[in-house]
Each structure stands twice: as structure tokens, then as C-alpha cells.
Design a protein around this motif. Sequence first.
Motif, PDB file in Angstrom:
ATOM      1  N   HIS A  53       2.429  -4.074  14.784  1.00 24.21           N
ATOM      2  CA  HIS A  53       3.841  -4.244  14.374  1.00 24.21           C
ATOM      3  C   HIS A  53       4.297  -3.058  13.515  1.00 24.21           C
ATOM      4  O   HIS A  53       5.454  -2.677  13.552  1.00 24.21           O
ATOM      5  CB  HIS A  53       4.091  -5.585  13.655  1.00 24.21           C
ATOM      6  CG  HIS A  53       3.179  -5.876  12.512  1.00 24.21           C
ATOM      7  ND1 HIS A  53       2.126  -6.762  12.603  1.00 24.21           N
ATOM      8  CD2 HIS A  53       3.161  -5.415  11.231  1.00 24.21           C
ATOM      9  CE1 HIS A  53       1.516  -6.834  11.431  1.00 24.21           C
ATOM     10  NE2 HIS A  53       2.130  -6.023  10.585  1.00 24.21           N
ATOM     11  N   HIS A  54       3.366  -2.462  12.745  1.00 28.27           N
ATOM     12  CA  HIS A  54       3.728  -1.292  11.929  1.00 28.27           C
ATOM     13  C   HIS A  54       3.946  -0.059  12.812  1.00 28.27           C
ATOM     14  O   HIS A  54       4.756   0.809  12.486  1.00 28.27           O
ATOM     15  CB  HIS A  54       2.647  -1.001  10.896  1.00 28.27           C
ATOM     16  CG  HIS A  54       2.559  -2.037   9.810  1.00 28.27           C
ATOM     17  ND1 HIS A  54       3.672  -2.581   9.222  1.00 28.27           N
ATOM     18  CD2 HIS A  54       1.481  -2.611   9.207  1.00 28.27           C
ATOM     19  CE1 HIS A  54       3.288  -3.466   8.286  1.00 28.27           C
ATOM     20  NE2 HIS A  54       1.975  -3.508   8.280  1.00 28.27           N
ATOM     21  N   HIS A  55       3.216   0.014  13.931  1.00 25.01           N
ATOM     22  CA  HIS A  55       3.382   1.127  14.875  1.00 25.01           C
ATOM     23  C   HIS A  55       4.827   1.146  15.383  1.00 25.01           C
ATOM     24  O   HIS A  55       5.466   2.202  15.418  1.00 25.01           O
ATOM     25  CB  HIS A  55       2.395   0.956  16.049  1.00 25.01           C
ATOM     26  CG  HIS A  55       2.641   1.897  17.188  1.00 25.01           C
ATOM     27  ND1 HIS A  55       2.212   3.216  17.167  1.00 25.01           N
ATOM     28  CD2 HIS A  55       3.288   1.720  18.380  1.00 25.01           C
ATOM     29  CE1 HIS A  55       2.584   3.802  18.303  1.00 25.01           C
ATOM     30  NE2 HIS A  55       3.229   2.916  19.051  1.00 25.01           N
ATOM     31  N   PHE A  56       5.325  -0.042  15.753  1.00 22.14           N
ATOM     32  CA  PHE A  56       6.710  -0.112  16.256  1.00 22.14           C
ATOM     33  C   PHE A  56       7.721   0.235  15.159  1.00 22.14           C
ATOM     34  O   PHE A  56       8.742   0.854  15.433  1.00 22.14           O
ATOM     35  CB  PHE A  56       6.996  -1.498  16.838  1.00 22.14           C
ATOM     36  CG  PHE A  56       6.311  -1.742  18.155  1.00 22.14           C
ATOM     37  CD1 PHE A  56       6.653  -1.002  19.277  1.00 22.14           C
ATOM     38  CD2 PHE A  56       5.310  -2.695  18.273  1.00 22.14           C
ATOM     39  CE1 PHE A  56       6.022  -1.206  20.497  1.00 22.14           C
ATOM     40  CE2 PHE A  56       4.666  -2.913  19.484  1.00 22.14           C
ATOM     41  CZ  PHE A  56       5.023  -2.164  20.599  1.00 22.14           C
TER      42      PHE A  56
ATOM     43  N   ARG B  32       0.837  -1.202   0.000  1.00 20.29           N
ATOM     44  CA  ARG B  32       0.000   0.000   0.000  1.00 20.29           C
ATOM     45  C   ARG B  32       0.870   1.249   0.000  1.00 20.29           C
ATOM     46  O   ARG B  32       1.849   1.335   0.746  1.00 20.29           O
ATOM     47  CB  ARG B  32      -0.899   0.028   1.250  1.00 20.29           C
ATOM     48  CG  ARG B  32      -1.917  -1.086   1.275  1.00 20.29           C
ATOM     49  CD  ARG B  32      -2.764  -1.001   2.530  1.00 20.29           C
ATOM     50  NE  ARG B  32      -1.909  -0.871   3.717  1.00 20.29           N
ATOM     51  CZ  ARG B  32      -2.373  -0.806   4.956  1.00 20.29           C
ATOM     52  NH1 ARG B  32      -3.666  -0.849   5.178  1.00 20.29           N
ATOM     53  NH2 ARG B  32      -1.559  -0.688   5.987  1.00 20.29           N
ATOM     54  N   GLU B  33       0.477   2.229  -0.813  1.00 19.16           N
ATOM     55  CA  GLU B  33       1.251   3.479  -0.893  1.00 19.16           C
ATOM     56  C   GLU B  33       1.296   4.186   0.463  1.00 19.16           C
ATOM     57  O   GLU B  33       2.283   4.802   0.820  1.00 19.16           O
ATOM     58  CB  GLU B  33       0.627   4.420  -1.950  1.00 19.16           C
ATOM     59  CG  GLU B  33       0.783   3.938  -3.389  1.00 19.16           C
ATOM     60  CD  GLU B  33       2.233   3.885  -3.848  1.00 19.16           C
ATOM     61  OE1 GLU B  33       3.044   4.681  -3.362  1.00 19.16           O
ATOM     62  OE2 GLU B  33       2.564   3.028  -4.690  1.00 19.16           O
ATOM     63  N   GLU B  34       0.163   4.100   1.222  1.00 17.67           N
ATOM     64  CA  GLU B  34       0.110   4.819   2.508  1.00 17.67           C
ATOM     65  C   GLU B  34       0.738   4.017   3.642  1.00 17.67           C
ATOM     66  O   GLU B  34       0.705   4.408   4.795  1.00 17.67           O
ATOM     67  CB  GLU B  34      -1.346   5.190   2.860  1.00 17.67           C
ATOM     68  CG  GLU B  34      -2.250   4.038   3.276  1.00 17.67           C
ATOM     69  CD  GLU B  34      -2.872   3.296   2.092  1.00 17.67           C
ATOM     70  OE1 GLU B  34      -3.786   2.506   2.340  1.00 17.67           O
ATOM     71  OE2 GLU B  34      -2.449   3.514   0.945  1.00 17.67           O
ATOM     72  N   GLY B  35       1.312   2.853   3.301  1.00 18.09           N
ATOM     73  CA  GLY B  35       1.907   1.973   4.323  1.00 18.09           C
ATOM     74  C   GLY B  35       3.282   2.446   4.759  1.00 18.09           C
ATOM     75  O   GLY B  35       3.694   3.572   4.482  1.00 18.09           O
ATOM     76  N   VAL B  36       3.999   1.568   5.443  1.00 15.15           N
ATOM     77  CA  VAL B  36       5.365   1.875   5.879  1.00 15.15           C
ATOM     78  C   VAL B  36       6.227   1.990   4.625  1.00 15.15           C
ATOM     79  O   VAL B  36       6.278   1.082   3.812  1.00 15.15           O
ATOM     80  CB  VAL B  36       5.900   0.745   6.798  1.00 15.15           C
ATOM     81  CG1 VAL B  36       7.320   1.056   7.260  1.00 15.15           C
ATOM     82  CG2 VAL B  36       4.988   0.559   8.008  1.00 15.15           C
ATOM     83  N   LYS B  37       6.911   3.133   4.496  1.00 13.36           N
ATOM     84  CA  LYS B  37       7.631   3.425   3.237  1.00 13.36           C
ATOM     85  C   LYS B  37       8.689   2.360   2.909  1.00 13.36           C
ATOM     86  O   LYS B  37       8.908   2.016   1.755  1.00 13.36           O
ATOM     87  CB  LYS B  37       8.299   4.807   3.315  1.00 13.36           C
ATOM     88  CG  LYS B  37       7.284   5.956   3.273  1.00 13.36           C
ATOM     89  CD  LYS B  37       6.699   6.131   1.875  1.00 13.36           C
ATOM     90  CE  LYS B  37       5.578   7.171   1.864  1.00 13.36           C
ATOM     91  NZ  LYS B  37       4.249   6.606   2.142  1.00 13.36           N
TER      92      LYS B  37
ATOM     93  N   SER C  48      13.592  -1.643  13.667  1.00 16.54           N
ATOM     94  CA  SER C  48      13.764  -2.331  12.381  1.00 16.54           C
ATOM     95  C   SER C  48      12.797  -3.515  12.331  1.00 16.54           C
ATOM     96  O   SER C  48      12.316  -3.984  13.371  1.00 16.54           O
ATOM     97  CB  SER C  48      15.200  -2.846  12.244  1.00 16.54           C
ATOM     98  OG  SER C  48      15.413  -3.909  13.162  1.00 16.54           O
ATOM     99  N   GLU C  49      12.549  -3.962  11.121  1.00 19.02           N
ATOM    100  CA  GLU C  49      11.645  -5.099  10.925  1.00 19.02           C
ATOM    101  C   GLU C  49      12.134  -6.329  11.707  1.00 19.02           C
ATOM    102  O   GLU C  49      11.355  -7.016  12.372  1.00 19.02           O
ATOM    103  CB  GLU C  49      11.584  -5.415   9.429  1.00 19.02           C
ATOM    104  CG  GLU C  49      10.406  -6.235   9.031  1.00 19.02           C
ATOM    105  CD  GLU C  49      10.193  -6.249   7.522  1.00 19.02           C
ATOM    106  OE1 GLU C  49       9.663  -7.257   7.051  1.00 19.02           O
ATOM    107  OE2 GLU C  49      10.545  -5.279   6.825  1.00 19.02           O
TER     108      GLU C  49
ATOM    109  N   PHE D 230      -2.770   4.655  17.271  1.00 21.79           N
ATOM    110  CA  PHE D 230      -1.407   4.187  16.979  1.00 21.79           C
ATOM    111  C   PHE D 230      -0.907   4.920  15.739  1.00 21.79           C
ATOM    112  O   PHE D 230      -1.710   5.414  14.943  1.00 21.79           O
ATOM    113  CB  PHE D 230      -1.399   2.679  16.693  1.00 21.79           C
ATOM    114  CG  PHE D 230      -1.879   1.828  17.848  1.00 21.79           C
ATOM    115  CD1 PHE D 230      -1.078   1.631  18.967  1.00 21.79           C
ATOM    116  CD2 PHE D 230      -3.132   1.230  17.808  1.00 21.79           C
ATOM    117  CE1 PHE D 230      -1.522   0.846  20.023  1.00 21.79           C
ATOM    118  CE2 PHE D 230      -3.590   0.453  18.864  1.00 21.79           C
ATOM    119  CZ  PHE D 230      -2.780   0.258  19.981  1.00 21.79           C
ATOM    120  N   LYS D 231       0.396   4.947  15.546  1.00 22.36           N
ATOM    121  CA  LYS D 231       0.921   5.571  14.320  1.00 22.36           C
ATOM    122  C   LYS D 231       0.406   4.823  13.104  1.00 22.36           C
ATOM    123  O   LYS D 231       0.183   5.402  12.042  1.00 22.36           O
ATOM    124  CB  LYS D 231       2.450   5.572  14.336  1.00 22.36           C
ATOM    125  CG  LYS D 231       3.013   6.530  15.384  1.00 22.36           C
ATOM    126  CD  LYS D 231       4.524   6.628  15.335  1.00 22.36           C
ATOM    127  CE  LYS D 231       5.004   7.650  16.370  1.00 22.36           C
ATOM    128  NZ  LYS D 231       6.456   7.762  16.387  1.00 22.36           N
TER     129      LYS D 231
END
Length: 318
Positions: free
Chosen positions: A286-289, A37-42, A295-296, A280-281
Motif C-alpha cells: 500500500h505504501h508503494h502505491f 518512521r522517519e524513513e516512511g511515507v513523508k 492518495s491514501e 517496490f518503492k
Amino acid sequence: MDYTIFIPVLISFALSVVMGPVIIPILRRLKMGQTEREEGVKSHLKKAGTPTMGGVIILIAVVVTSVFYIGDYPNIIPILFVTLGFGLIGFLDDYLKVVLKRSDGLFPKQKMALQILVTAVFAFYMVKFTDVSLAMLIPFSGGRYLDIGWLAIPLLFVAVIGTVNGVNFTDGLDGLASSVTVLVATFFTVVAVGTESGIEPITCAVVGALMGFLLFNVYPASVFMGDTGSLALGGFVASTAYMLQMPIFIVIVGLIYLVEVLSVMIQVTYFKKTGGKRFFKMAPIHHHFELCGWSETKVVAVFSIITAILCLIALMAM
């Protein structure tokens, strides 16, 4: 100790390892690439094009291994049915999304109807064809069971479908759902062997299949499991817990799954109530963290360590 019980781990692991290099190129050729997703984690945008639906590797390894043992271990039948049933729902969803380019895959109503159907068959089979009671072992009670009568059936639907979707939400980082679930499957194997419940071959098969799959799924992943894998694993966790009369223990060993689901529910509710603010951000958590700077690989390591400790607590709670 019967060491033959480790053979399904080795068979399943070998199948998984051998199938990886065969199936991953096929998925790539079929253009079964992950869309980010474009709006996801870059940082995830570079993953676009990584083949998904790798869950078929896990499913084939588990099914083939389990088939060898069905004759001697009939209690694995309901678990195998639920694992395969949810895996096929996931496969259908992935296929529509990735191959037929229908962005939503199955419509939510279709997905829910199929999930209810698989769960209903499992509930019916458990009640009619196994001698496993729906009474649930209470953690830290010294072996006492809770029997809630007919209410156990609606609870079974909530527990199974909730767990399946929890694992689905957890599957968002390289190796996350695989790492957490291999620990949960190991916990169930220890319990199954200790209680002589007759389901060890399938719990061992899942451990082996996931260890093999992780070779291709750890960061940077060369394949994702997709809904094919995550729904199958959710079905496995829930049905195994029920066959061991331990659904309450899902809350302990599968706490990560629960937190992932709750983070999405909190985010959506908060967003609607506050007219667009985020709790959450980003959800699932897991994406918030990740957006907090982890790091992943750190998120996966921390979530796995938490699950390992929770599995030890669950063993103490028996």
C-alpha cells in the motif's frame, strides 16, 4: 429469514460508536500515540501522536455482543477465543511499544511463541470439542471437500499465523484494514447464515464493531487499531474460515492480506540478494502505491473494491 441475526450487528455497532468518544481520549491521555518512521511515507509524519490501540474498541464490542449468544451458539466459542487471544498478544505488543517505550514491543520469538500457543489451543479445541471437520471445501468444485489427513494440522498453523500477520501488514493506512475486513466479515456472515453453521452472532458482531470503528478510523483517522486490532481481526478471519471448513477461501477473500505479506517478503529477499536494491518503492505494497502518487483514500477505496469483488467471486465458488 431470521431477522434476529441482525441484532448482533446493531448491538456491536452501538457499543463501538459509544465507546469511541470514551476510549480515544483515555488512549490520548495515556500517550498511546502512533510513532511514524522517519524513513516512511513523508505524508504520514503528520500522523505522529494519533492514539493507537483503538483495537480495544473492536474487541470489547465483539466480546460483549458475543457473550449474549454463547449459550445458544457454542460454535462461536473457538472463534471468540482466537480473536481475543490474538487481540491480547497485540495489546501486549502495543503496550510495551507505546506505554513502556520499548521500541520493538514483544521480541519476535515471544510474539511467535504466543501466536503458536493460541493456534494450538484452537486446533485442539476444534478437533476434540466440535464436530467441525478439518476437510476443506474446494472452490468451484460443486461442493467437494479436500481431506489431507494429519497434514491438515500443520496447514492450520500456517494458515492462522499467516492470516494474522497478513492483516497486521495491511493495517498501515487510515481505514484500510477495517474496510477490507468488514467486507470479509460480511462474506462470512452470508455463508454462516446460508449454511446454518451457528457462528452468525460473532461474524455479525465483527461487522457491527468495524462499522462503528470506521467512523473514527477513516481518513483522517482520530484513532488507529494498532496490533490490538489487526492481530484480533486476523485471528477472527482465520478461525471463522476454519469453522466454516473454508480455509482455502482465505486466499480469495483475503487476497489483499496475502499480497501485503508477499510484498514484504519479496522486498526483503530482493534487498538482501541485490545488496540494497528495492523491488517496490516501499513495502508493504500500500505504501508503494502511495509513493506512485496515489492518495491514501484512493488506495483504501481500490483495495476495498477489489475485496468486495473477490467476496462475490468466492460466493460463486461455493
